[in-house]
Design an enzyme around this catalytic site. Structure first.
Site, PDB file in Angstrom:
ATOM      1  N   SER A   1       1.069  -1.271  -0.262  1.00 18.22           N
ATOM      2  CA  SER A   1       0.300   0.002  -0.092  1.00 18.22           C
ATOM      3  C   SER A   1       0.585   1.302  -0.496  1.00 18.22           C
ATOM      4  CB  SER A   1      -0.770  -0.120   1.311  1.00 18.22           C
ATOM      5  OG  SER A   1      -1.446   1.358   1.236  1.00 18.22           O
TER       6      SER A   1
ATOM      7  N   TYR B   1      -1.992  -0.088  10.167  1.00 24.24           N
ATOM      8  CA  TYR B   1      -1.948  -0.389   9.628  1.00 24.24           C
ATOM      9  C   TYR B   1      -0.402   0.198   8.848  1.00 24.24           C
ATOM     10  CZ  TYR B   1      -4.073  -1.136   4.828  1.00 24.24           C
ATOM     11  OH  TYR B   1      -3.716  -1.659   3.156  1.00 24.24           O
TER      12      TYR B   1
HETATM   13  N1  LIG Z   1      -9.126  -1.317  -0.882  1.00 19.29           N
HETATM   14  C1  LIG Z   1      -7.335   0.062  -1.154  1.00 19.29           C
HETATM   15  O1  LIG Z   1      -8.149   1.386  -0.722  1.00 19.29           O
HETATM   16  C2  LIG Z   1      -6.395  -0.273  -0.620  1.00 19.29           C
HETATM   17  C3  LIG Z   1      -5.328   0.166  -0.671  1.00 19.29           C
HETATM   18  C4  LIG Z   1      -4.271  -0.089  -1.102  1.00 19.29           C
HETATM   19  C5  LIG Z   1      -3.817  -1.943  -0.791  1.00 19.29           C
HETATM   20  N2  LIG Z   1      -4.891  -2.310   0.503  1.00 19.29           N
HETATM   21  C6  LIG Z   1      -4.705  -3.370   0.342  1.00 19.29           C
HETATM   22  O2  LIG Z   1      -5.464  -4.827  -1.048  1.00 19.29           O
HETATM   23  C7  LIG Z   1      -5.518  -6.105   0.104  1.00 19.29           C
HETATM   24  C8  LIG Z   1      -7.145  -6.323  -0.505  1.00 19.29           C
HETATM   25  O3  LIG Z   1      -8.099  -5.713  -0.103  1.00 19.29           O
HETATM   26  P1  LIG Z   1      -9.248  -4.967  -0.559  1.00 19.29           P
HETATM   27  O4  LIG Z   1      -9.020  -3.742  -0.590  1.00 19.29           O
HETATM   28  O5  LIG Z   1      -9.714  -5.475  -1.785  1.00 19.29           O
HETATM   29  O6  LIG Z   1      -9.835  -4.934   0.307  1.00 19.29           O
HETATM   30  P2  LIG Z   1     -11.337  -6.095   0.395  1.00 19.29           P
HETATM   31  O7  LIG Z   1     -12.405  -5.995  -0.852  1.00 19.29           O
HETATM   32  O8  LIG Z   1     -11.781  -6.350   2.306  1.00 19.29           O
HETATM   33  O9  LIG Z   1     -11.075  -7.713   0.056  1.00 19.29           O
HETATM   34  C9  LIG Z   1     -10.616  -8.888   1.325  1.00 19.29           C
HETATM   35  C10 LIG Z   1     -10.556 -10.153   0.688  1.00 19.29           C
HETATM   36  O10 LIG Z   1      -9.260 -10.035   1.948  1.00 19.29           O
HETATM   37  C11 LIG Z   1     -10.167 -11.578   2.630  1.00 19.29           C
HETATM   38  N3  LIG Z   1      -9.950 -11.646   4.055  1.00 19.29           N
HETATM   39  C12 LIG Z   1      -9.352 -10.970   5.177  1.00 19.29           C
HETATM   40  N4  LIG Z   1      -8.680 -11.410   6.076  1.00 19.29           N
HETATM   41  C13 LIG Z   1      -8.336 -12.328   5.763  1.00 19.29           C
HETATM   42  C14 LIG Z   1      -7.630 -13.575   6.304  1.00 19.29           C
HETATM   43  N5  LIG Z   1      -7.042 -13.445   7.471  1.00 19.29           N
HETATM   44  N6  LIG Z   1      -7.369 -14.588   5.701  1.00 19.29           N
HETATM   45  C15 LIG Z   1      -8.403 -14.483   4.339  1.00 19.29           C
HETATM   46  N7  LIG Z   1      -8.531 -13.452   3.842  1.00 19.29           N
HETATM   47  C16 LIG Z   1      -8.581 -12.810   4.528  1.00 19.29           C
HETATM   48  C17 LIG Z   1     -11.876 -10.957   2.288  1.00 19.29           C
HETATM   49  O11 LIG Z   1     -12.889 -11.967   2.347  1.00 19.29           O
HETATM   50  P3  LIG Z   1     -13.010 -12.772   4.009  1.00 19.29           P
HETATM   51  O12 LIG Z   1     -13.231 -10.999   4.502  1.00 19.29           O
HETATM   52  O13 LIG Z   1     -14.083 -13.437   3.650  1.00 19.29           O
HETATM   53  O14 LIG Z   1     -11.952 -12.989   4.865  1.00 19.29           O
HETATM   54  C18 LIG Z   1     -11.919 -10.946   0.960  1.00 19.29           C
HETATM   55  O15 LIG Z   1     -11.891 -12.167   0.338  1.00 19.29           O
HETATM   56  C19 LIG Z   1      -4.834  -5.413   1.662  1.00 19.29           C
HETATM   57  O16 LIG Z   1      -3.647  -6.597   1.329  1.00 19.29           O
HETATM   58  C20 LIG Z   1      -5.442  -4.108   1.205  1.00 19.29           C
HETATM   59  O17 LIG Z   1      -4.060  -3.831   2.357  1.00 19.29           O
HETATM   60  C21 LIG Z   1      -5.873  -2.410  -0.426  1.00 19.29           C
END
Ligand SMILES: NC(=O)c1ccc[n+]([C@@H]2O[C@H](COP(=O)([O-])OP(=O)(O)OC[C@H]3O[C@@H](n4cnc5c(N)ncnc54)[C@H](OP(=O)(O)O)[C@@H]3O)[C@@H](O)[C@H]2O)c1
Length: 250
Positions: free
Chosen positions: A153, A166
């Site tokens: 991130s 975070y």
């Molecule tokens: N959205 C942003 O602005 C952003 C920006 C920078 C980086 N990121 C990074 O991108 C990645 C994905 O985030 P996203 O934005 O796509 O979020 P999201 O829509 O909330 O998706 C997160 C996914 O991870 C799964 N998950 C959460 N905890 C888990 C665990 N302990 N074991 C296995 N699976 C787990 C969730 O499913 P379940 O809850 O059903 O397990 C879901 O499938 C993360 O690493 C986040 O830090 C996001």
């Protein structure tokens, strides 16, 4: 890994490429799984919820090009991470790509953060990457090539108030990724940190907001990964920052 230059366009850019994508039932992980399956890849999806995994596999299979399978995996559990990778190898016969995407954000100031919240954050965003990577590396080594993408991130470079856990996880992940990259590149295994800014996903409370059209979409991050996968073997883009081009003016 099949490279774009090797394909004739009939089977897809990633025909036969086997990938494990953690946290792939929604958001960025799901978009990565979708684009890989659409381009002929064979993808093992996962998250903590069986119903979500099942629904995702059915949706991916309906794309009709590559293949999808799924397994519940909480990346905080070392045994579950190893079982996930083994399930992919058993089902698809090999492993080419690991996308360490599962992650969450729990935001509170240091003086207000519960130790349990700190633990959840670090165990998911850092320990999960460690365990899944350790499980995957022997299989990538067998192929003599492969790629590990760690979804970091911009919060891995820029701290903010409320980001104590975070920021710690994503600053840590960036350092970890660079060390892994140096550990593994001699073996033909490439490791990259993808560092998005705001992406319109369920990461934020309330889920994706159609009003937030200035934010990145999950597909933009998936595109970074598939573009990198098309690079020649000699090239290793080890860190990519991607941010919204027109955020709201403050
Ligand atoms: N959205 C942003 O602005 C952003 C920006 C920078 C980086 N990121 C990074 O991108 C990645 C994905 O985030 P996203 O934005 O796509 O979020 P999201 O829509 O909330 O998706 C997160 C996914 O991870 C799964 N998950 C959460 N905890 C888990 C665990 N302990 N074991 C296995 N699976 C787990 C969730 O499913 P379940 O809850 O059903 O397990 C879901 O499938 C993360 O690493 C986040 O830090 C996001």
């Amino acid at each position: 890994m099949t490279r774009a230059s090797e394909t004739n366009g009939e089977g897809g850019l990633f025909q036969g490429t086997v990938a494990v994508v953690t946290g792939s039932t929604r958001g960025i992980g799901r978009a990565v799984a979708e684009v890989l399956v659409r381009e002929g890849g064979r993808v093992m999806v996962s998250s903590r919820r069986a119903d979500a995994v099942e629904e995702t596999v059915a949706a991916l299979e309906a794309l009709g090009t590559g293949e999808a399978a799924g397994q519940v995996c909480d990346v905080r559990e070392p045994a579950a991470c190893h079982a996930l990778v083994e399930a992919a190898v058993e089902r698809f016969g090999a492993l080419d790509v690991l996308v360490n995407n599962a992650g969450l954000g729990r935001f509170a100031k240091i003086q207000e953060m519960e130790p349990e919240t700190w633990n959840i954050q670090l165990r998911t965003n850092l320990d999960g990457v460690f365990h899944c990577s350790q499980a995957a590396i022997p299989h990538l080594r067998v192929r003599g090539r492969g790629w590990i993408f760690n979804i970091g991130s911009l919060a891995g470079r820029n701290a903010f108030s409320g980001g104590v856990a975070y920021n710690a996880s994503k600053f840590g992940l960036l350092g970890m990724t660079e060390a892994m990259m140096l550990d593994l590149r001699d073996e033909g295994i490439r490791v990259s940190c993808i560092m998005p800014g705001s992406v319109n996903t369920h990461f934020f409370e309330g889920g994706p907001d159609p009003e937030d059209d200035w934010k990145l979409q999950s597909e933009d991050i998936a595109r970074v990964i598939t573009d990198l996968m098309s690079f020649p073997d000699r090239a290793l883009p080890s860190k990519v920052e991607i941010r919204p081009s027109r955020p709201p003016k403050r």
